[in-house]
Design an enzyme around this catalytic site. Structure first.
Site, PDB file in Angstrom:
ATOM      1  CB  ALA A  18      46.080  67.830  24.175  1.00 32.68           C
ATOM      2  CG  MET A  19      43.384  74.055  24.569  1.00 31.01           C
ATOM      3  SD  MET A  19      41.774  73.682  25.332  1.00 31.01           S
ATOM      4  CE  MET A  19      40.706  74.584  24.233  1.00 31.01           C
ATOM      5  CD  GLU A  62      42.730  67.635  22.608  1.00 33.02           C
ATOM      6  OE1 GLU A  62      41.932  68.572  22.435  1.00 33.02           O
ATOM      7  OE2 GLU A  62      42.759  66.952  23.661  1.00 33.02           O
TER       8      GLU A  62
HETATM    9  N1  B3K Z   1      39.210  70.949  26.134  1.00 36.17           N
HETATM   10  C1  B3K Z   1      40.453  70.662  26.802  1.00 36.17           C
HETATM   11  C2  B3K Z   1      40.358  70.665  28.277  1.00 36.17           C
HETATM   12  C3  B3K Z   1      40.434  72.014  28.894  1.00 36.17           C
HETATM   13  C4  B3K Z   1      40.549  71.898  30.387  1.00 36.17           C
HETATM   14  C5  B3K Z   1      40.448  73.221  31.063  1.00 36.17           C
HETATM   15  N2  B3K Z   1      40.707  73.119  32.471  1.00 36.17           N
HETATM   16  C6  B3K Z   1      41.018  69.360  26.367  1.00 36.17           C
HETATM   17  C7  B3K Z   1      40.097  68.390  25.782  1.00 36.17           C
HETATM   18  O1  B3K Z   1      39.162  67.911  26.391  1.00 36.17           O
HETATM   19  O2  B3K Z   1      40.275  68.071  24.642  1.00 36.17           O
HETATM   20 ZN    ZN Z   2      38.070  67.284  24.753  1.00 36.03          ZN
END
Ligand code: B3K
Ligand code: ZN
Length: 866
Positions: A260-261, A296
């Site tokens: 997820a992002m 998230e």
């Molecule tokens: N911050 C994103 C991960 C992004 C990965 C890019 N290759 C998800 C997380 O750690 O919440």
């Molecule tokens: Zn993260």
């Protein structure tokens, strides 16, 4: 190919910053137009050109302050604009092709849904920009798209205006009041089912919560929405942190490279971590949904409000946010199972990474492709480092440090050092020595040894730390290791050392050797070290098998009790592996039996203690491994264990049946215990009826999958029959079918490669979809020990052939899947040679992505140029 690595030490603040950006998207499957207007300000060198990042797109127009601008060069990686003023409006028009974007980075279109993924460096595939986390701008985003097929069009922040055009399109304008780096930008457009709810914050503000899922899947989204509300409440209660926008949106998509992002106000999720109901999801799926939703959400403060100065600091937000989600999950469910789950990840995967060519500190020093550093080291070891600070400072001290961190840095892009220094303000402990955990890679070894001097009746317990060279660092320093420890006398009573403890049950190892003495207490004292896995180290000790059993009976720390049984299993398997199973004498079998018997009414600990260490875990404490002999030793031991206590296991199996399904802690423990027992019983003929009855009587996915796993262990004919039934039931549901793909791919059978080929031809398989690829190819490479490590090297070749194909479309996923091939260091030399042969084949590919190039070239260089 030679690619230059970026170095952490080379960080320089940007010459320019961007205060505001307005983006205007006209969505089209093959030719999406992006108009970007930037407010640019010089903040460095007066003569410096403006260097923008950009790739994989067409540049249509450049204008400064409304006048066409021509004094620029286009390079492989961006745009260099010369002789620009100190403050100006820059207009850039680009065109991208979302349907051709199979890398799933930047703006892509799959299954009719437009979606973006910008972290770490995907925004530069949408427009030319200062695509780095220390440039924070206010975003306004207009989206225009086809009204019929894209009724929902989302971006970060709040919707402020919308309207329709006469050509069948409509538009919407979004504004995000919080300045943010480009990696947190998001856009989604498609047609969804929507779930809505509200949340009232602790200060009384009412927020709108919106969850978007595939049409027809609304009911499967309810649990995620509840989990979101629990996360919001928890962060208020534990950290005093409240949500800051008026609306929080989550979109579930089927094509996604990772979990997820955390895009500001608009999280994008792999549907695997949103959709869950009793019929289609296991207890573990429910757990993961809740934990990823929380993760998230927690990023909104640890990541978004305070972000990273540069990507080397990734653990600043990831280690901390993982720690936060772990604390949350532990409060929501069983703290013991949670801790064990986290430790399994460390021992199975992180220790392996530390021992491999990809070894790096939680704050890496050198990176070729940033996407390769979203690792178990940065995330999970990073969380362990935060946890150690929590242990040292205590819950209140840690909270005070966090408050100070937000007070100092809200709205900024900062470093790991900034975090430690905020924590420093809340404690008298000098964190300077501790902070080496950020810069030193590798898994420290801690050894516990006893020596008794009868004349003075003095027992000395020597605790030694050893930090061995790793692929990336030859010189190592001593670390500051908080070691939780308790001491048991022969009667099970606790005893304390003469002096030297930092706190009750806590000793600090801050030099190579630390000694604790016991005077006048005899020689029979059992040290129980590494309680609650208080530091990410490998522990060895001089405990005997019977002392592990003693530990299980009398230790206070539940984790240590579990770990004692694991150490004992490890010792037993070693006897089998060495060809002397008779060393596992009757007293040990009997002791194990009694340990299980005594825990019968505690399914929580039993369900964990009856899991024999995985093959991957066993590898971490061995060298020069004969794969098949070790795998067989593990299996034979499991068989003998099941046989020795079959009557007891049957009773446990029967007593852990629940009436109607609910996802709640007591039931989860009991169901887990039952299914773990079933897997053990699957070693014995009597299991057949249990397996078939459980499969046919199951009203939930946990029990169904438990039966399938046991069948896979039991016998191929039964397995195939049940699997066919399962496929009939779930053939139109690819997310559920992933479990089926995974089970087939991990099956121990001689024709496994033919099976994999069949799976790839299955109508529901798609190479474009990362979930399918992970379910088939990932399960095989990571978890099919016998197949992947086939003696003739065919498993390695299969993976390599596949990666050569996949790398052309999705390098990020390919680079994840190559991991098992790069971790050859524990195996016997002949096998290492076979693995290296395949790595060379990859490196010979002239068009290899930089993702794979970085990992493969390191893996090949390691151990051969020193
Ligand atoms: N911050 C994103 C991960 C992004 C990965 C890019 N290759 C998800 C997380 O750690 O919440
Ligand atoms: Zn993260």
């Amino acid at each position: 190919m030679t690619l230059v690595a970026k170095r952490r030490e080379d960080y320089r603040a940007p010459e320019f910053t961007i205060t505001d950006i307005s983006l205007d998207f006209t969505l089209d499957p093959t030719a999406t137009k992006v108009v970007s207007e930037l407010q640019v300000k010089r903040q460095g060198n007066a003569n410096a050109p403006l260097e923008l990042d950009g790739e994989h797109m067409q540049l249509l127009e450049v204008a400064i302050d409304d006048l066409p601008f021509g004094d620029y060069q286009q390079t492989d990686s961006g745009l260099v604009l010369n002789n620009v003023p100190d403050a100006f409006t820059l207009r850039i028009v680009t065109q991208v092709n979302p349907s051709e974007n199979k890398a799933l980075e930047g703006l892509y279109l799959s299954n009719g849904v437009y979606c973006t993924q910008c972290e770490a460096e995907g925004f530069r595939r949408i427009t030319y920009y200062l695509d780095r986390p220390d440039v924070l701008a206010r975003f306004t985003v207009k989206i225009t798209g086809d009204k019929a097929s894209l009724p929902t069009m989302l971006a970060n922040g709040n919707p402020i205006e919308q309207g329709s055009n006469t050509d069948g399109t409509h538009w919407i304008l979004w504004q995000d009041p919080f300045p943010k780096p480009s990696y947190l930008f998001a856009l989604v457009a498609g047609s969804f089912d929507q779930l809505t709810d509200t949340f009232v914050t602790q200060s009384g503000k009412s927020l709108a919560l919106e969850l978007f899922v595939d049409k027809g899947k609304r009911q499967r989204g309810e649990f995620a929405l509840e989990a979101l509300k629990r996360s919001m409440r928890w962060d208020e209660e534990v950290f005093g942190l409240e949500y800051d926008l008026d609306i929080y949106m989550i979109v579930a998509v089927d094509f996604f490279n990772m979990g997820a992002m955390e895009n500001k106000g608009l999280n994008v999720f792999n549907s695997k971590f949103v959709l869950a109901d009793q019929a289609s999801a296991t207890d573990e799926d429910f757990f993961n949904v809740e934990s990823v939703i929380a993760h998230e959400y927690f990023h909104n403060w640890t990541g978004n409000r305070v972000t990273c100065r540069d990507w080397f600091q990734l653990s600043l937000k990831e280690g901390l946010t993982v720690f936060r989600d772990q604390q949350f999950s532990s409060d929501m469910s069983s703290p013991l199972s949670n801790r064990i789950k986290q430790v399994r990840v460390m021992r199975e995967h992180q220790f392996a990474e530390d021992a491999s060519a990809m070894s790096h500190p939680i704050r890496p020093d050198e990176v070729i492709e940033m996407n390769n550093f979203y690792t178990v080291t940065v995330y999970d070891k990073g969380a362990e480092v935060i946890r150690m600070m929590h242990t040292l400072l205590g819950a209140d001290g840690f909270r005070a440090g966090m408050d100070e961190y937000f007070r100092r840095h809200d709205g900024q892009a900062v470093t790991c050092d900034d975090f430690v220094s905020a924590m420093q303000s809340a404690t008298d402990i000098d964190l300077k020595h501790f902070s080496r955990w950020y810069s030193q890679s590798g898994t420290p070894r801690v050894e516990v040894k006893r020596a008794y001097d009868a004349a003075s009746d003095k027992l000395t317990v020597t605790l030694t730390q050893q930090n061995l060279a790793t692929a990336d660092q030859s010189e190592k320093q001593d670390l500051y290791i908080p070691l939780q420890i308790e001491f048991l006398a022969a009667d099970g009573q606790h005893v304390a050392p003469d002096s030297g403890m930092f706190r009750d049950n806590l000793v600090i190892l801050d030099k190579p050797v630390t000694e604790l003495t016991f005077t006048g207490k005899g020689s029979d004292i059992t040290p129980v070290a590494l309680g609650n896995f208080s530091a990410p180290v490998k522990l060895t000790s001089d405990l005997t098998p019977l002392e592990w059993l003693h530990t299980f009976r009398f230790a206070n720390d539940a984790f240590s009790r579990w770990d004692a049984i694991q150490q004992l299993y490890n010792w037993c398997i070693e006897q089998y592996y060495q060809g002397s199973p008779q060393q596992v004498e009757k007293a040990i079998w009997q002791g194990l039996y009694e340990a299980v018997e005594a825990s019968q009414d505690n399914p929580e600990i039993l369900g964990e203690c009856l899991v024999v260490p995985s093959f991957e875990t066993l590898c971490q404490t061995r060298e020069n491994i004969d794969v098949h002999a070790l795998n067989e030793a593990r299996q034979t031991f499991s068989h003998d264990l099941a046989e020795f206590m079959s009557d007891l296991l049957l009773v446990i199996y029967q007593t852990n049946q629940s009436d109607s399904y609910a996802y709640e802690p007591a039931q989860v423990s009991s169901r887990r215990c039952k299914n773990v027992v079933l897997t053990l019983l699957a070693e014995l003929p009597l299991a057949e009826t249990l397996i078939t009855n459980q499969f046919s009587g199951s009203d939930n996915m946990s029990d169904t999958l438990g039966a399938l796993k046991a069948a896979q262990q039991f016998d191929l004919v039964l397995f195939n029959n049940l699997m066919n039934e399962f496929e009939q039931r779930w053939r139109d549901d690819p997310l559920v079918l992933d479990k089926w793909f995974g089970l087939h791919a991990t099956c121990d059978r001689s024709d496994i490669l033919a099976q994999l080929t069949l799976l790839r031809q299955h109508p529901q398989f798609s190479q474009q979809n990362p979930n399918r690829v992970r379910a088939v190819i990932g399960s095989f490479a990571f978890y099919n020990t016998s197949g992947f490590h086939a003696d003739d090297g065919s498993g390695y070749r299969f993976l390599t052939d596949y990666l050569l194909e996949l790398d052309k479309t999705n390098p990020q996923v390919a680079s994840r899947l190559v991991t098992p091939l790069t971790q050859w260091q524990h195996f016997a030399p002949s096998r290492q040679a076979l693995m290296r042969q395949q790595l060379s084949r990859l490196l010979d590919d002239a068009s290899l992505s930089k993702d794979l190039y970085e990992k493969v070239s390191k893996a090949l260089a390691y151990g051969h140029d020193s």
